[in-house]
Design a protein around this motif. Structure first.
Motif, PDB file in Angstrom:
ATOM      1  N   ALA A 110      -2.932  13.508 -19.890  1.00  0.00           N
ATOM      2  CA  ALA A 110      -3.342  14.262 -18.834  1.00  0.00           C
ATOM      3  C   ALA A 110      -1.772  14.282 -18.153  1.00  0.00           C
ATOM      4  CB  ALA A 110      -4.709  14.220 -17.980  1.00  0.00           C
ATOM      5  N   VAL A 111      -0.842  14.506 -17.685  1.00  0.00           N
ATOM      6  CA  VAL A 111       0.229  14.458 -18.009  1.00  0.00           C
ATOM      7  C   VAL A 111       0.560  16.434 -17.493  1.00  0.00           C
ATOM      8  CG1 VAL A 111       3.034  14.532 -17.722  1.00  0.00           C
ATOM      9  CG2 VAL A 111       1.528  12.381 -18.066  1.00  0.00           C
ATOM     10  N   ASP A 112       1.068  16.674 -17.095  1.00  0.00           N
ATOM     11  CA  ASP A 112       1.273  18.349 -16.341  1.00  0.00           C
ATOM     12  C   ASP A 112       2.706  18.640 -17.835  1.00  0.00           C
ATOM     13  OD1 ASP A 112       2.764  20.855 -16.158  1.00  0.00           O
ATOM     14  OD2 ASP A 112       1.466  20.880 -14.167  1.00  0.00           O
ATOM     15  N   PRO A 113       1.942  19.787 -18.299  1.00  0.00           N
ATOM     16  CA  PRO A 113       3.148  20.260 -19.764  1.00  0.00           C
ATOM     17  C   PRO A 113       4.343  20.225 -19.970  1.00  0.00           C
ATOM     18  CG  PRO A 113       0.702  20.823 -20.057  1.00  0.00           C
ATOM     19  CD  PRO A 113       0.327  20.656 -18.683  1.00  0.00           C
ATOM     20  N   LEU A 114       4.665  20.275 -18.181  1.00  0.00           N
ATOM     21  CA  LEU A 114       6.361  20.620 -17.551  1.00  0.00           C
ATOM     22  C   LEU A 114       7.081  20.057 -17.630  1.00  0.00           C
ATOM     23  CD1 LEU A 114       5.423  23.628 -14.939  1.00  0.00           C
ATOM     24  CD2 LEU A 114       6.269  23.896 -16.981  1.00  0.00           C
ATOM     25  N   VAL A 115       6.545  18.376 -17.408  1.00  0.00           N
ATOM     26  CA  VAL A 115       6.992  17.136 -17.348  1.00  0.00           C
ATOM     27  C   VAL A 115       7.936  16.900 -18.364  1.00  0.00           C
ATOM     28  CG1 VAL A 115       6.641  14.823 -16.743  1.00  0.00           C
ATOM     29  CG2 VAL A 115       5.433  16.159 -16.174  1.00  0.00           C
ATOM     30  N   ALA A 116       7.309  17.716 -19.722  1.00  0.00           N
ATOM     31  CA  ALA A 116       8.649  16.668 -20.299  1.00  0.00           C
ATOM     32  C   ALA A 116       9.370  18.172 -21.383  1.00  0.00           C
ATOM     33  CB  ALA A 116       7.076  17.312 -21.773  1.00  0.00           C
ATOM     34  N   GLN A 117       9.004  19.413 -20.186  1.00  0.00           N
ATOM     35  CA  GLN A 117      10.270  19.921 -20.617  1.00  0.00           C
ATOM     36  C   GLN A 117      11.752  20.138 -19.367  1.00  0.00           C
ATOM     37  OE1 GLN A 117       8.234  24.231 -20.749  1.00  0.00           O
ATOM     38  NE2 GLN A 117       6.674  23.038 -21.721  1.00  0.00           N
ATOM     39  N   ILE A 127       0.755  -1.063  -0.048  1.00  0.00           N
ATOM     40  CA  ILE A 127      -0.080  -0.135  -0.038  1.00  0.00           C
ATOM     41  C   ILE A 127       1.015   1.416   0.126  1.00  0.00           C
ATOM     42  CG2 ILE A 127      -2.016  -1.118   1.302  1.00  0.00           C
ATOM     43  CD1 ILE A 127      -1.565   0.660   3.807  1.00  0.00           C
ATOM     44  N   THR A 128       2.007   1.192   0.856  1.00  0.00           N
ATOM     45  CA  THR A 128       2.529   2.282   0.930  1.00  0.00           C
ATOM     46  C   THR A 128       3.533   3.120  -0.690  1.00  0.00           C
ATOM     47  OG1 THR A 128       4.793   1.131   0.718  1.00  0.00           O
ATOM     48  CG2 THR A 128       3.773   2.149   2.483  1.00  0.00           C
ATOM     49  N   THR A 129       2.721   4.597  -0.747  1.00  0.00           N
ATOM     50  CA  THR A 129       3.013   5.152  -2.386  1.00  0.00           C
ATOM     51  C   THR A 129       3.920   6.097  -2.458  1.00  0.00           C
ATOM     52  OG1 THR A 129       1.868   6.426  -4.019  1.00  0.00           O
ATOM     53  CG2 THR A 129       1.288   6.351  -1.633  1.00  0.00           C
ATOM     54  N   THR A 130       4.924   6.214  -3.053  1.00  0.00           N
ATOM     55  CA  THR A 130       5.553   7.189  -3.873  1.00  0.00           C
ATOM     56  C   THR A 130       4.674   8.430  -4.297  1.00  0.00           C
ATOM     57  OG1 THR A 130       6.135   6.366  -6.129  1.00  0.00           O
ATOM     58  CG2 THR A 130       8.062   5.663  -4.845  1.00  0.00           C
ATOM     59  N   TYR A 131       3.496   8.523  -4.062  1.00  0.00           N
ATOM     60  CA  TYR A 131       2.726   9.906  -5.090  1.00  0.00           C
ATOM     61  C   TYR A 131       3.736  11.121  -4.712  1.00  0.00           C
ATOM     62  CZ  TYR A 131      -1.236  13.103  -6.351  1.00  0.00           C
ATOM     63  OH  TYR A 131      -2.337  13.259  -6.962  1.00  0.00           O
ATOM     64  N   GLY A 132       4.005  11.125  -2.866  1.00  0.00           N
ATOM     65  CA  GLY A 132       4.776  12.680  -2.168  1.00  0.00           C
ATOM     66  C   GLY A 132       5.859  13.023  -3.459  1.00  0.00           C
ATOM     67  N   THR A 133       6.576  11.996  -3.622  1.00  0.00           N
ATOM     68  CA  THR A 133       7.190  12.205  -4.145  1.00  0.00           C
ATOM     69  C   THR A 133       7.459  13.088  -5.400  1.00  0.00           C
ATOM     70  OG1 THR A 133       8.986  10.615  -3.334  1.00  0.00           O
ATOM     71  CG2 THR A 133       9.562  11.764  -5.630  1.00  0.00           C
ATOM     72  N   GLY A 134       6.451  12.400  -6.530  1.00  0.00           N
ATOM     73  CA  GLY A 134       5.267  13.046  -7.507  1.00  0.00           C
ATOM     74  C   GLY A 134       4.798  14.786  -7.274  1.00  0.00           C
ATOM     75  N   GLN A 135       4.205  15.001  -5.748  1.00  0.00           N
ATOM     76  CA  GLN A 135       4.437  16.133  -5.681  1.00  0.00           C
ATOM     77  C   GLN A 135       5.133  16.895  -5.348  1.00  0.00           C
ATOM     78  OE1 GLN A 135       1.559  14.513  -2.389  1.00  0.00           O
ATOM     79  NE2 GLN A 135       0.436  15.734  -3.288  1.00  0.00           N
ATOM     80  N   LEU A 136       6.568  16.628  -4.558  1.00  0.00           N
ATOM     81  CA  LEU A 136       7.606  17.354  -4.805  1.00  0.00           C
ATOM     82  C   LEU A 136       8.124  17.767  -6.148  1.00  0.00           C
ATOM     83  CD1 LEU A 136      10.133  16.545  -1.943  1.00  0.00           C
ATOM     84  CD2 LEU A 136       8.106  18.462  -1.915  1.00  0.00           C
ATOM     85  N   MET A 137       8.106  17.054  -7.213  1.00  0.00           N
ATOM     86  CA  MET A 137       8.859  17.450  -8.285  1.00  0.00           C
ATOM     87  C   MET A 137       8.002  18.248  -8.640  1.00  0.00           C
ATOM     88  SD  MET A 137       9.476  13.289  -9.728  1.00  0.00           S
ATOM     89  CE  MET A 137       9.809  13.944 -10.994  1.00  0.00           C
ATOM     90  N   LEU A 138       6.528  18.175  -8.880  1.00  0.00           N
ATOM     91  CA  LEU A 138       5.993  19.075  -9.973  1.00  0.00           C
ATOM     92  C   LEU A 138       5.849  20.455  -8.984  1.00  0.00           C
ATOM     93  CD1 LEU A 138       3.725  18.815 -11.805  1.00  0.00           C
ATOM     94  CD2 LEU A 138       1.902  18.012 -10.405  1.00  0.00           C
ATOM     95  N   MET A 193       4.770   8.444  -7.768  1.00  0.00           N
ATOM     96  CA  MET A 193       5.343   9.806  -8.585  1.00  0.00           C
ATOM     97  C   MET A 193       4.599  10.074  -9.758  1.00  0.00           C
ATOM     98  SD  MET A 193       7.332  10.191 -11.168  1.00  0.00           S
ATOM     99  CE  MET A 193       8.201   8.435 -11.183  1.00  0.00           C
ATOM    100  N   ALA A 194       4.596   8.684 -10.657  1.00  0.00           N
ATOM    101  CA  ALA A 194       4.043   8.971 -11.945  1.00  0.00           C
ATOM    102  C   ALA A 194       2.420   9.486 -11.512  1.00  0.00           C
ATOM    103  CB  ALA A 194       3.978   8.050 -13.004  1.00  0.00           C
ATOM    104  N   GLU A 195       1.249   9.079 -11.302  1.00  0.00           N
ATOM    105  CA  GLU A 195       0.334   9.735 -11.176  1.00  0.00           C
ATOM    106  C   GLU A 195       0.285  11.201 -10.110  1.00  0.00           C
ATOM    107  OE1 GLU A 195      -3.441   8.766  -7.992  1.00  0.00           O
ATOM    108  OE2 GLU A 195      -2.518   7.330  -8.157  1.00  0.00           O
ATOM    109  N   ALA A 196       1.262  11.681  -9.629  1.00  0.00           N
ATOM    110  CA  ALA A 196       1.613  12.574  -8.972  1.00  0.00           C
ATOM    111  C   ALA A 196       0.882  13.914 -10.369  1.00  0.00           C
ATOM    112  CB  ALA A 196       2.177  13.113  -8.034  1.00  0.00           C
ATOM    113  N   LEU A 197       1.832  12.949 -10.916  1.00  0.00           N
ATOM    114  CA  LEU A 197       2.710  13.966 -12.535  1.00  0.00           C
ATOM    115  C   LEU A 197       1.560  13.945 -13.498  1.00  0.00           C
ATOM    116  CD1 LEU A 197       6.453  12.665 -12.820  1.00  0.00           C
ATOM    117  CD2 LEU A 197       5.491  15.262 -12.004  1.00  0.00           C
TER     118      LEU A 197
END
Length: 376
Positions: A178-185, A108-119, A145-149
């Motif tokens: 629906a990935v944030d456009p900034l991710v590709a940049q 159940i543990t998730t890396t969602y917060g890491t994606g939030q920090l990246m964003l 992580m990827a879900e957060a992005l």
């Protein structure tokens, strides 16, 4: 005389900056007129954010994110002096310190917060992110992580799967529309020395899962789920990551970053050497001091003292590199052929660990002074 001071942190005792200042204090008692270059170092693990912010006169940022158990916490990352490079330790959001014997469960543990920090870093202007991926509490393949992005992970009914390694078994399709456009940049540089693949006997679940709470019954489930996840990634994105070296780092976060961001794997200490401009600052050096809490045979495998020594030697081949450590372990003889010229322990005698930690600054300054007196 030009002296480079470039230690890592002494864990639990001194940050890299504090260690560098202690060495500097001791050396100045003997060589007050020397030209000093003070460069706090790290190898991509704990302390990397602090070291790079200190070395580049950067700033710290905080964001409210989800920890591995889905609870809101405040996590810190750094924005370097160039104001375009962020440095993140995934453990700040998704680290093992957030779980205990009762709550650890990689299903159940998730890396969602890491994606939030990246964003958050991207939205604060970061065009490049250095991310250290040690110390995770997760085995979710970086799905959170990827879900957060903005990546959508859907089951056969078209609904979002559950977060965590257990949910990956339900995965039927991946939607990246629906990935944030900034991710590709944004360029992502993954600081990791782990070379394990995502799946198999040397994979993330088998090797690292148990320390995150995976029982013997969980390990094959997690491994099968990660293999299924890798198959869907290959089918959707054309990236074959199941056996990719390093994809298994941080519970498979390596795979998630490689799959869903513009990323590449690098040795942590090499990233820090580059970001701190250590080689340029070491040109013309006569001496260099490096170190960390322990120096032993493992130091040659991408640890800070070895990376520092090699960088200094590349810039100034005749410079002498001196290592200092709280604990000098077995196998240091082989380090002398790889760039470190001498190694010294800093403890004045037999002491317990709390005392050694408490007196680290004074011990380091005294040892540096005594080494300098011999050199003089």
């Amino acid at each position: 005389m030009k002296i480079v001071i470039a230690p890592d942190s002494f864990k639990g005792s001194l940050t890299a900056k504090q260690a560098a200042e202690a060495i500097h204090t001791g050396l100045q008692r003997v060589f007050p007129e020397a030209d000093y270059e003070i460069v706090p170092m790290a190898d991509g693990g704990e302390g990397t954010v602090q070291s790079l912010v200190d070395a580049t006169q950067g700033t710290f940022k905080r964001a409210d994110v989800l920890n591995p158990l889905g609870e809101t916490v405040s996590a810190e990352y750094g924005l370097l002096g160039d104001q375009r490079t962020a440095v993140i330790e995934m453990a700040a959001a998704s680290g093992i310190q957030f779980i205990n014997d009762e709550t650890k469960n990689p299903l159940i543990t998730t890396t969602y917060g890491t994606g939030q920090l990246m964003l958050d870093a991207m939205h604060h202007g970061a065009q490049e992110i250095v991310i250290g991926i040690g110390g995770s509490a997760t085995t979710d393949g970086g799905q959170g992580m990827a879900e957060a992005l903005g990546v959508k992970f859907l089951n056969s009914a078209g609904d979002p799967i559950k977060r965590g390694g257990g949910g990956l078994g339900e995965l039927a399709s991946i939607d990246v529309s629906a990935v944030d456009p900034l991710v590709a940049q944004t360029k992502i540089r993954i600081a990791s020395d782990v070379t394990n693949p995502l799946v198999g006997p040397k994979g993330s679940a088998a090797v690292f899962g148990p320390q995150k709470g995976a029982t013997p019954e969980m390990v094959p489930v997690l491994d099968a789920n990660l293999a299924h996840y890798a198959a869907i990634i290959k089918q959707t994105l054309g990236k074959d990551l199941a056996d990719y070296p390093g994809a298994g780092a941080a519970g498979g976060l390596g795979a998630g970053l490689l799959a869903f961001t513009q990323s590449q794997m690098e040795k942590g200490v090499e990233i820090v050497v580059r970001e701190t401009h250590l080689k340029e600052r070491a040109v013309g050096a006569d001496l260099a001091f490096t170190g960390e809490g322990a120096i032993d045979f493992q130091t040659q495998y991408g640890k800070t003292p070895m990376g520092t020594a090699q960088a200094v030697k590349a810039a100034s081949p005749h410079a002498k590199v001196i290592g200092v450590a709280g604990n000098v372990g077995e196998g240091i003889d082989q380090l002398y052929d790889l760039g470190i010229d001498a190694i010294f322990g800093i403890l004045p005698g037999v002491v317990d660990l709390p005392t050694a930690i408490q007196t680290g600054q004074a011990n380091l300054a005294r040892t540096a002074e005594n080494i300098a007196r011999v050199i003089k």
